[in-house]
Design an enzyme around this catalytic site. Sequence first.
Site, PDB file in Angstrom:
ATOM      1  N   ASP A  50      -2.187 -17.830   1.593  1.00  0.00           N
ATOM      2  CA  ASP A  50      -3.137 -18.671   0.844  1.00  0.00           C
ATOM      3  C   ASP A  50      -3.680 -19.776   1.747  1.00  0.00           C
ATOM      4  O   ASP A  50      -4.885 -20.041   1.807  1.00  0.00           O
ATOM      5  CB  ASP A  50      -2.495 -19.227  -0.438  1.00  0.00           C
ATOM      6  N   TYR A  64       0.827  -1.208   0.000  1.00  0.00           N
ATOM      7  CA  TYR A  64       0.000   0.000   0.000  1.00  0.00           C
ATOM      8  C   TYR A  64       0.865   1.263   0.000  1.00  0.00           C
ATOM      9  O   TYR A  64       0.347   2.365   0.186  1.00  0.00           O
ATOM     10  CB  TYR A  64      -0.901   0.039   1.247  1.00  0.00           C
ATOM     11  N   LYS A  83       3.857 -14.370   3.187  1.00  0.00           N
ATOM     12  CA  LYS A  83       4.049 -15.128   1.945  1.00  0.00           C
ATOM     13  C   LYS A  83       5.543 -15.147   1.665  1.00  0.00           C
ATOM     14  O   LYS A  83       6.005 -14.875   0.559  1.00  0.00           O
ATOM     15  CB  LYS A  83       3.244 -14.457   0.815  1.00  0.00           C
ATOM     16  N   ASP A 105     -11.794  -9.963   5.002  1.00  0.00           N
ATOM     17  CA  ASP A 105     -13.069 -10.149   4.291  1.00  0.00           C
ATOM     18  C   ASP A 105     -13.529 -11.604   4.452  1.00  0.00           C
ATOM     19  O   ASP A 105     -14.717 -11.872   4.635  1.00  0.00           O
ATOM     20  CB  ASP A 105     -12.948  -9.783   2.808  1.00  0.00           C
ATOM     21  N   ASP A 139      -5.962  -7.046   4.813  1.00  0.00           N
ATOM     22  CA  ASP A 139      -7.158  -6.589   4.104  1.00  0.00           C
ATOM     23  C   ASP A 139      -7.925  -7.794   3.570  1.00  0.00           C
ATOM     24  O   ASP A 139      -9.142  -7.907   3.738  1.00  0.00           O
ATOM     25  CB  ASP A 139      -6.731  -5.667   2.948  1.00  0.00           C
TER      26      ASP A 139
HETATM   27  C1  IPM Z   1     -10.497  -1.868   4.118  1.00  0.00           C
HETATM   28  C2  IPM Z   1     -10.730  -1.368   2.716  1.00  0.00           C
HETATM   29  C3  IPM Z   1      -9.629  -0.381   2.328  1.00  0.00           C
HETATM   30  C4  IPM Z   1      -8.303  -1.124   2.361  1.00  0.00           C
HETATM   31  C5  IPM Z   1      -9.855   0.302   0.953  1.00  0.00           C
HETATM   32  C6  IPM Z   1     -11.189   1.015   0.880  1.00  0.00           C
HETATM   33  C7  IPM Z   1      -8.739   1.261   0.606  1.00  0.00           C
HETATM   34  O1  IPM Z   1     -10.832  -2.437   1.841  1.00  0.00           O
HETATM   35  O2  IPM Z   1     -10.385  -1.037   5.038  1.00  0.00           O
HETATM   36  O3  IPM Z   1     -10.444  -3.077   4.313  1.00  0.00           O
HETATM   37  O4  IPM Z   1      -7.900  -1.742   1.371  1.00  0.00           O
HETATM   38  O5  IPM Z   1      -7.668  -1.101   3.402  1.00  0.00           O
HETATM   39 MG    MG Z   2     -10.861  -4.353   2.792  1.00  0.00          MG
END
Ligand code: IPM
Ligand code: MG
Length: 364
Positions: free
Chosen positions: A227, A137, A195, A255, A251
């Site tokens: 992974d 990032y 990784k 999810d 990140d």
């Molecule tokens: C998160 C989001 C952000 C990230 C995006 C919106 C830049 O996905 O906070 O998880 O990648 O960190």
């Molecule tokens: Mg995210």
Amino acid sequence: MTNYHIGVIGGDGIGPEVAREGLKVLSAVADIDGFTYDTVEYPYSGEYYLKTKELVPPHMLDEWRALDAVFLGAIGHPDVEVGLVEASVILGLRVGLDLYINLRPIKLYAEHLCPLKDKKPEDVDLTVVRENTEGIYSQVGGNFKKGSPDEIATVTGIWTRKGCERAIRYAFELARQRAAMRDAGRNPRVTLVDKANAIRPQELWTRTFAEVAKEYPEVETDHAYVDACCMWLIKNPEWFDVIVTTNLFGDIITDVGAMIQGGMGIAASANIHPGKNGMFEPIHGSAPKYTGQNVANPLGAIAAAGMMCDFLGQKQAAQRIENAIAMLLGSKRIPSVDARSGLSTTQIGDMVVKEIREQVSRDT
Ligand code: IPM
Ligand code: MG
């Protein structure tokens, strides 16, 4: 009485709607636990950018640094160049205020919310410590010969000894704290996720992790490549206690984590520089298709308000919010954490406030 200064960035899409419910719940616990706060609203968002062409001006970081916390709804607008406003507001805050820890709890509050077969709340209870200022990032790079057949795009992944050490140390401290808070029978454990087999310089994380681990002999250590970590989170989430990982991997795996705790609608995060600044946000996006319909589930923002209370030292308030969420989901009064729960955004906020008040009157 303690008074806090809180910046509020509602942002785009459902952001302002869910942030409003987070603040509604904050106001209730402030009233109960005897603290006050004032809020300053900031307009930065994709929508604001479309109207004014304005992103976050550099001096704003000084203003935000002087606040006790920033509370954010969501950023992202379909008509704005991808990533432009996200970089300015979200990454701007994370890097500008050196919020080097992104804390993302993954907790299942009720079995029926989990898409995994036979997994119960005790099987899904972990926290991801995501390094929040470095890695891929970094924005160090760019496009060369843009638009031509010879175009080159680069970005440099940056990992520093300081950056990984402070994240790893935080993870070990957290594992220790979590173990102290729960019943004996489960050892504290930190899993390093990287990784390093393919991205060799990440061996810096491997080495630093081993060194820091020596200072925490009672904490078990473990390792997974990113992974494999995605696979294990689905197969055996009960193996994890605290995960520490790099920015991008954090990140991605959170999810996955959000889904195994029921969905993006419940996942919250704290971007913090311990002892200094913090920015608190749900991890979901702006969900443009639900904008203005009062259907988005605000539990992620409400849980983020709880994490903000914890950061501000209002531990009891944080606990009240968490208990209320757990009770409402566990009893199925809030049947799901998506936009199809049959309850409106404002109704869910009201239910959390009511549950908190009822818990107080039961306890007194
Ligand atoms: C998160 C989001 C952000 C990230 C995006 C919106 C830049 O996905 O906070 O998880 O990648 O960190
Ligand atoms: Mg995210």
